[in-house]
Write an enzyme that holds these catalytic residues in place. Sequence first.
Site, short mmCIF file in Angstrom:
data_model
loop_
_atom_site.label_atom_id
_atom_site.label_comp_id
_atom_site.label_asym_id
_atom_site.label_seq_id
_atom_site.Cartn_x
_atom_site.Cartn_y
_atom_site.Cartn_z
CG ASP A 34 -8.75 -3.07 6.02
OD1 ASP A 34 -7.82 -2.35 5.05
OD2 ASP A 34 -9.80 -3.44 5.36
CG ASP A 60 -15.79 2.18 11.58
OD1 ASP A 60 -15.22 2.94 11.55
OD2 ASP A 60 -17.10 1.99 11.42
CG ASN A 87 -3.05 4.40 4.95
OD1 ASN A 87 -2.56 4.97 4.17
ND2 ASN A 87 -3.87 3.34 4.81
CB SER A 147 -5.47 14.10 0.59
OG SER A 147 -5.74 14.59 -0.69
CE1 TYR A 160 -10.03 11.65 1.53
CE2 TYR A 160 -8.88 13.33 -0.19
CZ TYR A 160 -8.75 12.12 0.74
OH TYR A 160 -7.90 11.46 0.63
CB ILE A 193 -1.28 6.84 -4.28
CG1 ILE A 193 -0.67 8.01 -3.70
CG2 ILE A 193 -0.34 5.51 -4.23
CD1 ILE A 193 0.87 8.57 -4.03
CB THR A 195 -4.12 2.62 -4.07
OG1 THR A 195 -5.09 3.60 -4.21
CG2 THR A 195 -2.89 3.53 -3.69
#
Length: 256
Positions: A34, A60, A87, A147, A160, A193, A195
Site C-alpha cells: 500500500d 508507490d 489492484n 473497471s 480513468y 464496490i 469500499t
Amino acid sequence: MTDRVALVTGAGQGVGRQVALHIAAHGGAVVVNDYHLDRAESVAAEITGQGGRAVGLRCDVTDLDAVTAMVAQGAERLGPIDVLVNNAGNAGPAENALDRTPPFWETGPKDWEPWIATNFYGVLHSCRAVLPGMVERGYGRVVSVISDAGRTGEPHLAVYGGAKAGAAGFSRGLAKAVGRHGITVNCVALSTINTPGVASVIADPEVARKALRSYVVRRFGEPTDAANAVLFLASDAASWVTGQTYPVNGGYAITP
C-alpha cells in the site's frame, strides 16, 4: 494457493485487503502493498494473526525502481512472487478521487497524470518487476483489477476509463507473450464496490437509489464479490484461462 506467494498492490483497504485475506485463507503467503505503510502492516497483521504468512510493504506503484525494490524485499521475506494482483487504482493516494473529477475539457496533463500513472503505468511497473522470475520458474498468475469505466465508458471518468482500458489491452498482449512460460494474465472489471473509496458517494440515499437503477442485481458490490473472482483467476483452477476480462458488476454492463 498453498505454498504460493502473492503480491497484492493497493491492499491496505477495500478490494485489495479482501483479496489478500482470501489468498491467505486458501494457503497463500501475501506481500501486502500500500502507499500507506500503516495500512499495509495492519492487513498483514490480520493475516498473521489468523496463522497465515504476510508482510506489509510500502511502495508507490508509479515508481518502477521502488516497485522493483519492493518485489525483491517481498521475495526475501516470503519467497519468489508466484501471483501478482494489480489492484492499486484511482488516482493513487488521493482519497475519494472518483467523485471529484471535473469534465475532461476543463482539465490538463497534470490532472491526467495521476490516473494514467497509477492505473496503467502501475500495472506495467509491477509486471516488469515480477515477470523475469515467473518466466525463469515457468509459472505465474497475473490478475489486474480494472473497471467497467474501461469497458463501457463513463462520462466523468474518461481518463480513468482510458487508463483501465489500456491495462486491459496490455494484459491481452502480455497473455500471448508469456503463455508458453506457464503464466496466465487476466483482468477483473468492477463496477461500484462498497469500499472506503466510494463510501462518501453512496452514503446519500437518493444518490444510491438512482445509481442502483443501473444494476440488474439490485445492490452494490462488496469486496468479497471482487475477491472471489480474483482468487479464481489467481489459482490453478484457472490454469487454462488467459487474456480474458471477467466482469464482476451486478449486471451494470452486459456486453459480449
